[in-house]
Design an enzyme around this catalytic site. Structure first.
Site, mmCIF file in Angstrom:
data_model
loop_
_atom_site.group_PDB
_atom_site.id
_atom_site.type_symbol
_atom_site.label_atom_id
_atom_site.label_comp_id
_atom_site.label_asym_id
_atom_site.label_seq_id
_atom_site.Cartn_x
_atom_site.Cartn_y
_atom_site.Cartn_z
ATOM 1 N N HIS A 105 -4.639 -33.041 17.796
ATOM 2 C CA HIS A 105 -3.458 -33.783 18.250
ATOM 3 C C HIS A 105 -2.349 -32.847 18.715
ATOM 4 C CE1 HIS A 105 -5.160 -37.580 16.867
ATOM 5 N NE2 HIS A 105 -5.718 -36.819 15.916
ATOM 6 N N LYS A 107 0.845 -1.202 0.000
ATOM 7 C CA LYS A 107 0.000 0.000 0.000
ATOM 8 C C LYS A 107 0.879 1.251 0.000
ATOM 9 C CE LYS A 107 -3.479 2.367 2.748
ATOM 10 N NZ LYS A 107 -4.390 2.339 3.882
ATOM 11 N N GLU A 134 -4.785 -6.746 14.754
ATOM 12 C CA GLU A 134 -4.272 -5.429 14.369
ATOM 13 C C GLU A 134 -5.410 -4.396 14.439
ATOM 14 O OE1 GLU A 134 -0.679 -4.743 11.565
ATOM 15 O OE2 GLU A 134 -2.403 -4.285 10.312
ATOM 16 N N GLU A 179 10.520 -4.497 4.689
ATOM 17 C CA GLU A 179 10.653 -5.902 4.283
ATOM 18 C C GLU A 179 10.364 -6.064 2.791
ATOM 19 O OE1 GLU A 179 8.944 -4.697 6.837
ATOM 20 O OE2 GLU A 179 8.846 -6.090 8.528
ATOM 21 N N LYS A 233 9.280 -0.549 14.128
ATOM 22 C CA LYS A 233 9.827 -0.243 12.797
ATOM 23 C C LYS A 233 10.923 0.818 12.910
ATOM 24 C CE LYS A 233 5.630 -0.875 10.009
ATOM 25 N NZ LYS A 233 4.634 -0.187 9.216
ATOM 26 N N GLY A 236 -4.816 -1.819 5.008
ATOM 27 C CA GLY A 236 -3.971 -2.934 4.541
ATOM 28 C C GLY A 236 -4.607 -4.289 4.775
ATOM 29 N N ARG A 237 -5.124 -4.497 5.991
ATOM 30 C CA ARG A 237 -5.682 -5.822 6.315
ATOM 31 C C ARG A 237 -7.061 -6.052 5.698
ATOM 32 N NH1 ARG A 237 -4.690 -2.554 10.435
ATOM 33 N NH2 ARG A 237 -6.376 -1.698 11.702
HETATM 34 O O1 F6P Z 1 2.195 -4.048 9.956
HETATM 35 C C1 F6P Z 1 1.751 -2.790 9.679
HETATM 36 C C2 F6P Z 1 1.259 -2.672 8.262
HETATM 37 O O2 F6P Z 1 1.072 -1.320 8.000
HETATM 38 C C3 F6P Z 1 -0.011 -3.462 7.999
HETATM 39 O O3 F6P Z 1 -1.149 -2.828 8.449
HETATM 40 C C4 F6P Z 1 0.061 -3.629 6.540
HETATM 41 O O4 F6P Z 1 -0.833 -4.591 6.058
HETATM 42 C C5 F6P Z 1 1.522 -4.007 6.379
HETATM 43 O O5 F6P Z 1 2.184 -3.187 7.312
HETATM 44 C C6 F6P Z 1 2.094 -3.835 5.011
HETATM 45 O O6 F6P Z 1 2.019 -2.504 4.580
HETATM 46 P P1 F6P Z 1 2.206 -2.124 3.073
HETATM 47 O O7 F6P Z 1 1.123 -2.753 2.281
HETATM 48 O O8 F6P Z 1 2.159 -0.633 3.038
HETATM 49 O O9 F6P Z 1 3.555 -2.630 2.623
#
Ligand code: F6P
Length: 546
Positions: free
Chosen positions: A382, A204, A351, A210, A510, A265-266
């Site tokens: 199990h 987003k 979240e 990452e 972060k 995002g979620r």
């Molecule tokens: O973990 C925080 C967050 O902002 C989530 O809400 C989101 O889904 C994820 O990082 C990834 O964010 P992006 O889509 O901006 O890379």
């Protein structure tokens, strides 16, 4: 909290006290129609809430609390695009992405429904062009692999849905890379061929550490093998709200698929973040997925609260969380295709509702979002079911099961289903001391042995469960299930008076990680760190292989 709500909570509390010594089993004995009274069928899906420690009166009080929390007004505010995510000054309109009614929806005076259609069609065309061999790789080869690089909401939804709907997948293999652990992407790069692979950079913000680390690594890997930088245009696409950053990365405009800040995002699986899904199952099936979500939206918007499935699920969760000290709840699908469902729900629920400050900026005096966990049955039986049956914790469970999986081995599937049914029954009934005594006696144990074994073999029972049974896991069914849990989370956020749509809690780690990374890179530890942090970093330095 307003006085009137406090009064209702007090009534609920008294009601809870009166139910403490009443078993679910006895509620069934007292009411032969309990199943009919506490279950619903919707779009051929059965929702059975009857195995809960609840009666009509307690449910009515809970509904009264929801009414006094202005739930209906809150629902309307969300669907109509009011900026309910007030800490980020944003509307919350993932529902607009699956709104198949053609209704106009306005944000800041602008009808967003047209933009949604444009981006959706662009993404679906791209998906079809890959599937049909119209969009080829730079050397003219048909695309066989798609790698989605993203994390959190830009990963969990698409990965879960592609896994769940695998039986609809075509001949393009979709891989998912999320972790910044280099091992994750390296495993995928080992098995794909640059000539027939397309990378989807799903983010987003297009700034997530990452994802950008993995995207850059993929780009380097690709250019090392394909030399001409222009070739990136054939093999990289971006799914983001940050068009500028996508272009700076080198993605060509035609391969940038956009969405908007009013999609959390979620909640973004319904947006172009779902492109990997459309590539895997095809655009027609992706539309069916949206339709499932839309159907649940209609139900949520239009049904009275006492017949509204997400509302009832939310109220039951609220009831156990607030009044029965349930700190966690488990979601157990007896469906291999839903292997990643609980993991997906963890981000959605935790979240969203992992908050301690209410909408007035005060620290709340009650429990908010529960800990959600679980995995598929029968594997869970199990591993951790022992604790649910006989441990000291009170853990409500959602059970999901599929009637017709498409497997030809119906007899083996019946073994799975029998376990699912048996667990919900066993959790409710338990096993009394008298039953254990009788059983051990019939197995010829001595009196001493019976006395020794008896307490260990008693199951207290009375563990509440919700059951959701669907006929088949189609794209519609899955869309409906996801939307159901989204709305459940929304309702609980309203009851707890919190903002379910921000996530400031992930920021601190972060920022610290960035600082620590620069220290790891230059090989110097900031003396201001605490003793443990310095000790950990020193251990890393001392043991890094140069
Ligand atoms: O973990 C925080 C967050 O902002 C989530 O809400 C989101 O889904 C994820 O990082 C990834 O964010 P992006 O889509 O901006 O890379």
């Amino acid at each position: 909290m307003e006085e009137i709500k406090t009064k209702i909570l007090e009534k609920i509390f008294q009601k809870k006290k009166s139910l403490e010594n009443i078993s679910i089993k006895s509620l069934f004995e007292a009411n032969p129609h309990r199943f009919e009274d506490f279950s619903f069928e919707y779009n051929k899906v059965l929702f059975d809430f009857s195995k809960n420690i609840i009666d009509e009166e307690s449910l009515n009080y809970l509904i009264e609390f929801a009414e006094k929390s202005n739930l209906v007004e809150n629902i309307n505010d969300m669907f109509l695009g009011k900026k309910i995510n007030f800490t980020e000054n944003r509307a919350v309109l993932h529902t607009a992405l699956r709104n198949l009614s053609g209704e106009q929806i306005f944000v800041d005076g602008k009808d967003i429904s047209k933009d949604i259609k444009v981006e959706l069609n662009k993404a679906l065309n791209f998906a079809e062009n890959l599937r049909n061999g119209i969009h080829l790789g730079c050397t003219g080869k048909k695309i066989k692999n798609v790698v989605n690089i993203g994390i959190g909401g830009s990963h969990l939804g698409p990965d879960m849905v592609c896994t769940a709907l695998n039986k609809y997948s075509g001949d393009i293999t979709v891989h998912f890379v999320s972790n910044v652990d280099p091992f994750d992407i390296e495993q995928v790069l080992k098995i794909v061929d640059p000539e027939n692979t397309v990378f989807l950079i799903a983010s987003k913000t297009f700034t997530t550490q990452e994802t950008m680390a993995n995207a850059n690594k993929a780009k380097r890997w690709f250019l090392d093998r394909m030399s001409e930088p222009d070739f990136v245009a054939f093999h990289f696409a971006a799914l983001s709200t940050n068009v500028r950053a996508c272009k700076d990365f080198g993605v060509s405009e035609s391969n940038i698929f956009g969405f908007w800040d009013w999609v959390g995002g979620r909640y973004s699986v319904w947006s172009v973040i779902g492109l990997s899904i459309a590539i895997s199952i095809g655009s027609a099936n992706f539309m069916r997925f949206l339709k499932g979500g839309y159907d649940m939206d209609m139900h949520f918007r239009n049904q009275p609260l006492n017949q509204n499935i997400p509302v009832l699920m939310a109220l039951l969760g609220f009831w156990y969380n607030e009044f029965w000290n349930a700190e966690t709840y488990a979601v157990i699908p007896y469906d291999q295709n839903l292997l990643k469902f609980s993991e997906f729900l963890q981000q959605l629920d935790m979240e969203s509702n992992g908050k301690r400050i209410n909408r007035s900026g005060e620290v709340v005096k009650y429990n908010t979002g529960p800990i959600l966990w679980g995995t598929i049955g029968t594997n869970s039986q199990h591993s951790f079911f022992q604790l649910i049956h006989q441990g000291t914790r009170f853990i409500p469970v959602d059970f999901l099961a599929c009637v017709n999986t498409g497997s030809e081995d119906i007899e083996q599937h019946k073994i799975l289903l029998s376990n699912f049914v048996a667990q919900t029954e066993a959790l409710m009934l338990g096993k009394s001391e008298a039953e254990v005594q009788e059983e051990l006696k019939s197995e010829n144990f001595s009196n001493d042995e019976i006395e020794l074994l008896k307490p260990h073999k008693v199951f207290p029972g009375n563990k509440p469960t919700n059951v959701i049974i669907y006929n088949e896991l189609t794209p519609e069914t899955l869309g409906m299930l996801i939307a159901l849990y989204e709305h459940k989370v929304f309702v609980q956020g309203v009851l707890w008076e919190i903002n379910s749509f921000d996530q400031w809690g992930v920021e601190l780690g972060k920022i610290l990680a960035k600082k620590i990374l620069s220290e790891l890179q230059i090989g110097k530890i900031d003396n201001k760190h605490d003793g443990s942090t310095k000790g950990i970093m020193k251990f890393l330095f001392d043991n890094f292989k140069s």
